[in-house]
Design a protein around this motif. Structure first.
Motif, PDB file in Angstrom:
ATOM      1  N   GLY A  13       0.699  -1.124  -0.108  1.00  0.00           N
ATOM      2  CA  GLY A  13      -0.040   0.067  -0.066  1.00  0.00           C
ATOM      3  C   GLY A  13       0.782   1.305   0.295  1.00  0.00           C
ATOM      4  N   GLY A  14       2.043   1.187   0.638  1.00  0.00           N
ATOM      5  CA  GLY A  14       2.725   2.281   0.670  1.00  0.00           C
ATOM      6  C   GLY A  14       3.356   3.040  -0.668  1.00  0.00           C
ATOM      7  N   PHE A  15       3.423   2.268  -1.503  1.00  0.00           N
ATOM      8  CA  PHE A  15       4.002   2.809  -3.061  1.00  0.00           C
ATOM      9  C   PHE A  15       2.993   3.522  -3.590  1.00  0.00           C
ATOM     10  CE2 PHE A  15       4.298   2.112  -7.558  1.00  0.00           C
ATOM     11  CZ  PHE A  15       5.244   2.611  -7.871  1.00  0.00           C
ATOM     12  N   TRP A  16       1.534   2.858  -3.470  1.00  0.00           N
ATOM     13  CA  TRP A  16       0.276   3.458  -4.182  1.00  0.00           C
ATOM     14  C   TRP A  16      -0.121   4.901  -3.322  1.00  0.00           C
ATOM     15  CZ3 TRP A  16      -0.271   1.918  -8.758  1.00  0.00           C
ATOM     16  CH2 TRP A  16       0.239   0.781  -9.328  1.00  0.00           C
ATOM     17  N   LEU A  17       0.033   4.880  -2.134  1.00  0.00           N
ATOM     18  CA  LEU A  17      -0.250   5.920  -1.523  1.00  0.00           C
ATOM     19  C   LEU A  17       0.599   7.042  -1.650  1.00  0.00           C
ATOM     20  CD1 LEU A  17      -1.172   4.383   2.288  1.00  0.00           C
ATOM     21  CD2 LEU A  17      -2.703   5.873   0.599  1.00  0.00           C
ATOM     22  N   ALA A  18       2.220   6.812  -1.864  1.00  0.00           N
ATOM     23  CA  ALA A  18       3.014   7.712  -2.329  1.00  0.00           C
ATOM     24  C   ALA A  18       2.837   8.278  -3.599  1.00  0.00           C
ATOM     25  CB  ALA A  18       4.608   7.138  -2.055  1.00  0.00           C
ATOM     26  N   LEU A  19       2.433   7.401  -4.465  1.00  0.00           N
ATOM     27  CA  LEU A  19       2.054   8.001  -5.779  1.00  0.00           C
ATOM     28  C   LEU A  19       1.135   8.918  -5.796  1.00  0.00           C
ATOM     29  CD1 LEU A  19       2.200   4.921  -8.068  1.00  0.00           C
ATOM     30  CD2 LEU A  19       3.779   6.919  -8.027  1.00  0.00           C
ATOM     31  N   GLY A  20       0.025   8.874  -4.863  1.00  0.00           N
ATOM     32  CA  GLY A  20      -1.072   9.899  -4.700  1.00  0.00           C
ATOM     33  C   GLY A  20      -0.378  11.235  -4.205  1.00  0.00           C
ATOM     34  N   TYR A  21       0.565  11.165  -3.446  1.00  0.00           N
ATOM     35  CA  TYR A  21       0.978  12.201  -2.634  1.00  0.00           C
ATOM     36  C   TYR A  21       1.996  12.939  -3.876  1.00  0.00           C
ATOM     37  CZ  TYR A  21      -0.254  11.524   2.137  1.00  0.00           C
ATOM     38  OH  TYR A  21      -1.307  11.610   3.155  1.00  0.00           O
ATOM     39  N   PHE A  22       2.688  12.056  -4.524  1.00  0.00           N
ATOM     40  CA  PHE A  22       3.552  12.781  -5.597  1.00  0.00           C
ATOM     41  C   PHE A  22       2.739  13.315  -6.611  1.00  0.00           C
ATOM     42  CE2 PHE A  22       6.773   9.296  -4.210  1.00  0.00           C
ATOM     43  CZ  PHE A  22       7.304  10.260  -3.333  1.00  0.00           C
ATOM     44  N   ALA A  23       1.637  12.691  -7.114  1.00  0.00           N
ATOM     45  CA  ALA A  23       0.746  13.417  -7.986  1.00  0.00           C
ATOM     46  C   ALA A  23      -0.130  14.677  -7.556  1.00  0.00           C
ATOM     47  CB  ALA A  23      -0.528  12.383  -8.401  1.00  0.00           C
ATOM     48  N   ALA A  24      -0.481  14.910  -6.433  1.00  0.00           N
ATOM     49  CA  ALA A  24      -0.854  16.072  -5.829  1.00  0.00           C
ATOM     50  C   ALA A  24       0.300  17.069  -5.818  1.00  0.00           C
ATOM     51  CB  ALA A  24      -1.335  15.781  -4.258  1.00  0.00           C
ATOM     52  N   GLY A  25       1.604  16.467  -5.381  1.00  0.00           N
ATOM     53  CA  GLY A  25       2.531  17.647  -5.447  1.00  0.00           C
ATOM     54  C   GLY A  25       2.923  18.289  -6.776  1.00  0.00           C
ATOM     55  N   ILE A  26       2.873  17.341  -7.800  1.00  0.00           N
ATOM     56  CA  ILE A  26       3.227  17.737  -8.998  1.00  0.00           C
ATOM     57  C   ILE A  26       1.959  18.679  -9.564  1.00  0.00           C
ATOM     58  CG2 ILE A  26       3.248  17.095 -11.568  1.00  0.00           C
ATOM     59  CD1 ILE A  26       4.665  14.306 -10.521  1.00  0.00           C
ATOM     60  N   ILE A  27       0.816  18.333  -9.381  1.00  0.00           N
ATOM     61  CA  ILE A  27      -0.350  19.266  -9.550  1.00  0.00           C
ATOM     62  C   ILE A  27      -0.120  20.594  -8.806  1.00  0.00           C
ATOM     63  CG2 ILE A  27      -2.822  19.938  -9.290  1.00  0.00           C
ATOM     64  CD1 ILE A  27      -3.054  16.533  -9.898  1.00  0.00           C
ATOM     65  N   CYS A  28       0.423  20.494  -7.762  1.00  0.00           N
ATOM     66  CA  CYS A  28       0.322  22.003  -6.761  1.00  0.00           C
ATOM     67  C   CYS A  28       1.565  22.580  -7.218  1.00  0.00           C
ATOM     68  CB  CYS A  28       0.569  21.491  -5.202  1.00  0.00           C
ATOM     69  SG  CYS A  28      -1.061  20.751  -4.603  1.00  0.00           S
ATOM     70  N   CYS A  29       2.692  21.871  -7.864  1.00  0.00           N
ATOM     71  CA  CYS A  29       3.868  22.701  -8.292  1.00  0.00           C
ATOM     72  C   CYS A  29       3.535  23.418  -9.570  1.00  0.00           C
ATOM     73  CB  CYS A  29       5.038  21.853  -8.240  1.00  0.00           C
ATOM     74  SG  CYS A  29       5.632  21.490  -6.760  1.00  0.00           S
ATOM     75  N   ILE A  30       2.418  23.102 -10.505  1.00  0.00           N
ATOM     76  CA  ILE A  30       2.184  23.838 -11.727  1.00  0.00           C
ATOM     77  C   ILE A  30       2.151  25.363 -11.241  1.00  0.00           C
ATOM     78  CG2 ILE A  30       0.474  24.237 -13.169  1.00  0.00           C
ATOM     79  CD1 ILE A  30      -0.023  21.039 -13.107  1.00  0.00           C
ATOM     80  N   LEU A  31       1.379  25.933 -10.353  1.00  0.00           N
ATOM     81  CA  LEU A  31       1.159  27.145 -10.049  1.00  0.00           C
ATOM     82  C   LEU A  31       2.095  27.657  -9.070  1.00  0.00           C
ATOM     83  CD1 LEU A  31      -2.687  27.382  -9.787  1.00  0.00           C
ATOM     84  CD2 LEU A  31      -1.444  28.051 -11.712  1.00  0.00           C
TER      85      LEU A  31
END
Length: 124
Positions: A13-31
């Motif tokens: 589960g940790g890998f998939w949860l981390a992917l969720g956080y990394f996706a949120a981080g990438i989206i947040c770094c757009i602006l």
């Protein structure tokens, strides 16, 4: 024991949860305005990969800006990440081996909802 729990966590589960956080981080770094949210999301994503042996503490220097930022974070990404932790905790709690992993998932919910003003430190 921490290493064994971290390896089991990473696989189940940790890998998939981390992917969720990394996706949120990438989206947040757009602006430019949301880059602090992206940095916090990446920090928590690393914590989500290897949580045993670390804990979350309040930063003594955090102020009103952290509180306001956390309100925005809950609306934008925090609630979805917290739901991911709850779903993952329920799935892990089905087996006896997964109960410590489910507890770790539930301990990560507060930082997924309010990451600003928090610091992840190693447990001695």
């Amino acid at each position: 024991m921490r290493v064994i729990l971290n390896i089991i966590w990473l696989i189940f589960g940790g890998f998939w949860l981390a992917l969720g956080y990394f996706a949120a981080g990438i989206i947040c770094c757009i602006l430019i305005v949301t880059i602090p949210f992206g940095i916090a999301s990446f920090r928590i994503g690393v914590y989500a990969l290897w949580p045993f042996g670390y804990t979350v503490v309040e930063k003594p220097t955090s102020g009103v800006a952290s509180i306001l930022g956390n309100v925005v974070w809950v609306i934008v990404a925090g609630i979805w990440l917290a739901i991911g932790h709850v779903v993952s905790a329920v799935a892990m709690a089905i087996t006896v081996i997964g109960i410590p992993l489910a507890i770790a998932n539930l301990k990560m919910i507060p930082i997924s909802l309010m990451p600003l003003g928090k610091e992840i430190v190693e447990v001695p």
